[in-house]
Design a protein around this motif. Sequence first.
Motif, PDB file in Angstrom:
ATOM      1  N   LYS A  32      -8.671  22.215  32.934  1.00  0.00           N
ATOM      2  CA  LYS A  32      -8.228  21.130  33.808  1.00  0.00           C
ATOM      3  C   LYS A  32      -7.913  21.880  35.174  1.00  0.00           C
ATOM      4  O   LYS A  32      -8.217  21.218  36.220  1.00  0.00           O
ATOM      5  CB  LYS A  32      -7.178  20.288  33.391  1.00  0.00           C
ATOM      6  CG  LYS A  32      -7.533  19.375  32.274  1.00  0.00           C
ATOM      7  CD  LYS A  32      -6.618  18.590  31.693  1.00  0.00           C
ATOM      8  CE  LYS A  32      -6.888  17.795  30.485  1.00  0.00           C
ATOM      9  NZ  LYS A  32      -5.881  16.939  29.720  1.00  0.00           N
ATOM     10  N   ALA A  33      -7.158  22.935  35.354  1.00  0.00           N
ATOM     11  CA  ALA A  33      -6.888  23.398  36.370  1.00  0.00           C
ATOM     12  C   ALA A  33      -7.998  24.030  37.272  1.00  0.00           C
ATOM     13  O   ALA A  33      -8.156  23.840  38.619  1.00  0.00           O
ATOM     14  CB  ALA A  33      -5.989  24.606  36.316  1.00  0.00           C
ATOM     15  N   LEU A  34      -9.218  24.529  36.472  1.00  0.00           N
ATOM     16  CA  LEU A  34     -10.312  24.923  37.193  1.00  0.00           C
ATOM     17  C   LEU A  34     -10.957  23.810  37.679  1.00  0.00           C
ATOM     18  O   LEU A  34     -11.837  23.856  38.876  1.00  0.00           O
ATOM     19  CB  LEU A  34     -11.187  25.861  36.186  1.00  0.00           C
ATOM     20  CG  LEU A  34     -10.589  27.173  35.937  1.00  0.00           C
ATOM     21  CD1 LEU A  34     -11.307  27.777  34.705  1.00  0.00           C
ATOM     22  CD2 LEU A  34     -10.616  28.082  36.987  1.00  0.00           C
ATOM     23  N   LYS A  35     -11.123  22.810  36.888  1.00  0.00           N
ATOM     24  CA  LYS A  35     -11.940  21.531  37.298  1.00  0.00           C
ATOM     25  C   LYS A  35     -11.212  20.910  38.777  1.00  0.00           C
ATOM     26  O   LYS A  35     -11.856  20.548  39.634  1.00  0.00           O
ATOM     27  CB  LYS A  35     -11.812  20.386  36.382  1.00  0.00           C
ATOM     28  CG  LYS A  35     -12.768  20.687  35.408  1.00  0.00           C
ATOM     29  CD  LYS A  35     -13.021  19.285  34.483  1.00  0.00           C
ATOM     30  CE  LYS A  35     -13.774  18.376  35.021  1.00  0.00           C
ATOM     31  NZ  LYS A  35     -14.225  17.459  34.033  1.00  0.00           N
ATOM     32  N   ALA A  36     -10.085  21.011  38.568  1.00  0.00           N
ATOM     33  CA  ALA A  36      -9.017  20.528  39.915  1.00  0.00           C
ATOM     34  C   ALA A  36      -9.302  21.263  40.939  1.00  0.00           C
ATOM     35  O   ALA A  36      -9.346  20.731  42.221  1.00  0.00           O
ATOM     36  CB  ALA A  36      -7.432  20.261  39.796  1.00  0.00           C
ATOM     37  N   ILE A  42     -16.485  22.384  31.667  1.00  0.00           N
ATOM     38  CA  ILE A  42     -16.521  21.450  30.541  1.00  0.00           C
ATOM     39  C   ILE A  42     -15.645  22.016  29.512  1.00  0.00           C
ATOM     40  O   ILE A  42     -15.856  23.104  28.964  1.00  0.00           O
ATOM     41  CB  ILE A  42     -17.890  21.262  30.185  1.00  0.00           C
ATOM     42  CG1 ILE A  42     -18.638  20.528  31.314  1.00  0.00           C
ATOM     43  CG2 ILE A  42     -18.030  20.356  29.018  1.00  0.00           C
ATOM     44  CD1 ILE A  42     -20.331  20.465  30.976  1.00  0.00           C
ATOM     45  N   GLY A  43     -14.572  20.964  29.201  1.00  0.00           N
ATOM     46  CA  GLY A  43     -13.469  21.456  28.189  1.00  0.00           C
ATOM     47  C   GLY A  43     -13.769  21.060  26.736  1.00  0.00           C
ATOM     48  O   GLY A  43     -13.942  19.820  26.624  1.00  0.00           O
ATOM     49  N   GLU A 364     -18.399  32.796  32.593  1.00  0.00           N
ATOM     50  CA  GLU A 364     -19.782  32.850  33.187  1.00  0.00           C
ATOM     51  C   GLU A 364     -20.620  31.234  32.938  1.00  0.00           C
ATOM     52  O   GLU A 364     -21.392  31.118  33.930  1.00  0.00           O
ATOM     53  CB  GLU A 364     -20.799  33.679  32.309  1.00  0.00           C
ATOM     54  CG  GLU A 364     -20.357  35.344  32.521  1.00  0.00           C
ATOM     55  CD  GLU A 364     -20.891  35.872  33.855  1.00  0.00           C
ATOM     56  OE1 GLU A 364     -21.696  35.191  34.365  1.00  0.00           O
ATOM     57  OE2 GLU A 364     -20.092  36.805  34.308  1.00  0.00           O
ATOM     58  N   ALA A 365     -19.968  30.442  31.989  1.00  0.00           N
ATOM     59  CA  ALA A 365     -20.811  29.424  31.790  1.00  0.00           C
ATOM     60  C   ALA A 365     -19.914  28.164  32.175  1.00  0.00           C
ATOM     61  O   ALA A 365     -20.494  26.991  32.211  1.00  0.00           O
ATOM     62  CB  ALA A 365     -21.066  29.175  30.322  1.00  0.00           C
ATOM     63  N   GLU A 366     -18.556  28.359  32.451  1.00  0.00           N
ATOM     64  CA  GLU A 366     -17.835  27.490  33.098  1.00  0.00           C
ATOM     65  C   GLU A 366     -17.679  26.361  31.890  1.00  0.00           C
ATOM     66  O   GLU A 366     -17.553  25.210  32.033  1.00  0.00           O
ATOM     67  CB  GLU A 366     -18.187  26.747  34.253  1.00  0.00           C
ATOM     68  CG  GLU A 366     -18.270  27.677  35.330  1.00  0.00           C
ATOM     69  CD  GLU A 366     -18.402  27.209  37.092  1.00  0.00           C
ATOM     70  OE1 GLU A 366     -19.410  26.442  37.105  1.00  0.00           O
ATOM     71  OE2 GLU A 366     -17.454  27.376  37.606  1.00  0.00           O
ATOM     72  N   VAL A 367     -17.373  26.867  30.412  1.00  0.00           N
ATOM     73  CA  VAL A 367     -17.214  26.098  29.331  1.00  0.00           C
ATOM     74  C   VAL A 367     -16.074  26.733  28.932  1.00  0.00           C
ATOM     75  O   VAL A 367     -15.767  27.819  28.659  1.00  0.00           O
ATOM     76  CB  VAL A 367     -18.444  26.060  28.604  1.00  0.00           C
ATOM     77  CG1 VAL A 367     -18.096  25.599  27.166  1.00  0.00           C
ATOM     78  CG2 VAL A 367     -19.702  25.377  29.034  1.00  0.00           C
ATOM     79  N   ALA A 368     -15.081  25.655  28.313  1.00  0.00           N
ATOM     80  CA  ALA A 368     -13.892  26.231  27.662  1.00  0.00           C
ATOM     81  C   ALA A 368     -13.989  25.958  26.250  1.00  0.00           C
ATOM     82  O   ALA A 368     -14.075  24.778  25.786  1.00  0.00           O
ATOM     83  CB  ALA A 368     -12.648  25.374  28.495  1.00  0.00           C
ATOM     84  N   VAL A 369     -13.456  27.034  25.551  1.00  0.00           N
ATOM     85  CA  VAL A 369     -13.742  26.958  23.983  1.00  0.00           C
ATOM     86  C   VAL A 369     -12.349  27.720  23.559  1.00  0.00           C
ATOM     87  O   VAL A 369     -11.765  28.366  24.268  1.00  0.00           O
ATOM     88  CB  VAL A 369     -14.878  27.484  23.396  1.00  0.00           C
ATOM     89  CG1 VAL A 369     -16.155  26.659  23.808  1.00  0.00           C
ATOM     90  CG2 VAL A 369     -15.040  28.945  23.693  1.00  0.00           C
ATOM     91  N   VAL A 370     -11.911  27.487  22.392  1.00  0.00           N
ATOM     92  CA  VAL A 370     -10.733  27.990  21.796  1.00  0.00           C
ATOM     93  C   VAL A 370     -11.290  29.308  20.871  1.00  0.00           C
ATOM     94  O   VAL A 370     -11.758  29.052  19.793  1.00  0.00           O
ATOM     95  CB  VAL A 370      -9.841  27.009  21.061  1.00  0.00           C
ATOM     96  CG1 VAL A 370      -8.284  27.853  20.691  1.00  0.00           C
ATOM     97  CG2 VAL A 370      -9.570  25.989  22.026  1.00  0.00           C
ATOM     98  N   PRO A 371     -10.752  30.525  21.057  1.00  0.00           N
ATOM     99  CA  PRO A 371     -11.025  31.258  19.954  1.00  0.00           C
ATOM    100  C   PRO A 371     -10.401  31.479  18.594  1.00  0.00           C
ATOM    101  O   PRO A 371      -9.301  30.785  18.533  1.00  0.00           O
ATOM    102  CB  PRO A 371     -10.675  32.693  20.753  1.00  0.00           C
ATOM    103  CG  PRO A 371      -9.510  32.431  21.546  1.00  0.00           C
ATOM    104  CD  PRO A 371      -9.763  31.011  22.080  1.00  0.00           C
ATOM    105  N   GLY A 372     -11.265  32.006  17.700  1.00  0.00           N
ATOM    106  CA  GLY A 372     -10.627  31.828  16.443  1.00  0.00           C
ATOM    107  C   GLY A 372      -9.190  32.400  16.153  1.00  0.00           C
ATOM    108  O   GLY A 372      -8.523  32.139  15.070  1.00  0.00           O
ATOM    109  N   GLU A 373      -9.025  33.380  17.001  1.00  0.00           N
ATOM    110  CA  GLU A 373      -7.753  34.272  16.756  1.00  0.00           C
ATOM    111  C   GLU A 373      -6.450  33.035  16.688  1.00  0.00           C
ATOM    112  O   GLU A 373      -5.578  33.274  16.320  1.00  0.00           O
ATOM    113  CB  GLU A 373      -7.398  35.126  17.847  1.00  0.00           C
ATOM    114  CG  GLU A 373      -8.204  36.403  17.750  1.00  0.00           C
ATOM    115  CD  GLU A 373      -9.718  36.525  17.973  1.00  0.00           C
ATOM    116  OE1 GLU A 373     -10.196  37.490  18.085  1.00  0.00           O
ATOM    117  OE2 GLU A 373     -10.334  35.185  18.200  1.00  0.00           O
TER     118      GLU A 373
END
Length: 408
Positions: A32-36, A42-43, A364-373
């Motif tokens: 959201k901060a990057l979008k702002a 895309i999150g 690189e893709a401006e896509v936010a995902v959550v890592p499995g860790e």
Amino acid sequence: MSAATSPSERRVSARIGAISESATLAVDAKAKALKAAGRPVIGFGAGEPDFPTPGYIVDAAIEACRNPKYHRYTPAGGLPELKAAIVAKTLRDSGYEVDASQVLVTNGGKQAIYEAFAAILDPGDEVIVPAPYWTTYPESIRLAGGVPVEVVADETTGYRVSVEQLEAARTERTKVVLFVSPSNPTGAVYSEAETEAIGRWAVEHGLWVMTDEIYEHLVYGGAAAASLPAVVPELRDKCIVVNGVAKTYAMTGWRVGWIIGPKDIVKAATNLQSHATSNVNNVAQAAALAALSGPLDAVAEMGSAFDRRRKTIVRMLNEIDGVLCPEPEGAFYVYPSVKGLLGKEIRGKRPADSVELAALILDEAEVAVVPGEAFGTPGYLRLSYALGDDDLVEGVSRLQKLLGEARD
């Protein structure tokens, strides 16, 4: 003890200092901060429906704002009329008959989870936690003085643990087993037979079960979420059910959840809440009352949209070499394995783990995902498909383009 570590010098307590930030909320906040800042991010991070709260629920809240009785303190355990609605809803949806004295209304599901563990755990008590797990579970257990013991399932079993795995993790210190179906982060749904087997194993060994049913209505393809205390009635005196309106009714921001459990445990948790927060916001409780008392039409409409998005995201992710995405049966998450991409070169970098891969994807893709860790199992990513169809397709298309460049 040195002066640097003496109690008078320590600024943050050891107990609170050991708590990790919520990884899912952190990813969502960064997106959201990057979008702002103007970046077209895309999150896929937060588990939050993109739908507005249904209008009849909002109208009930507006009316409650005008009612002077809601301008005052109300019982710490919840509005009596809301507790009665939770009793009726539980019988309707789960076939589980309870009394209002077994219900505590909380400030969202997270408070319910913490207070449930706090009410039954003493220092050193062990809780068996199937992994992948939602990030809040182990932190709530530790904060309540307990010790989380992880039992890992992977894509080969549909992310479902077996009784044999649970038994292998049981020790003389085991007090509770956590049971979540449908699951966050994997979307796994246990069959009624699997649910019953786990419940009967818990009864056999005198264990408590804490079951989170927040995604109960979000099931697909003929799957059904069985309620553990309804399937195994012998467990009812040692079972705590956590639920809420957030996911089913697109009410994540309203913060209304609840605990259902034995009367003495609910009373203890209510005492805790009376000192921690007192009553849940009355307007939000009135909105939750309207949600639980109203029709499920809007829920069905949202479920149809999630089902459509589920099929789309699974298909598109499985088109990427190195990604293996099982089809979830519930909730609104996919949990693909990305082990086939780790160590490969992608735009000049070789991510060694899913944390590095998620960072690369965001950069690189401006896509936010959550890592499995964040969920106890490295080598995976969690993506929520509770976002608009267009954003979903655009976001996964970006992943296909970026990850398609992976080279040995």
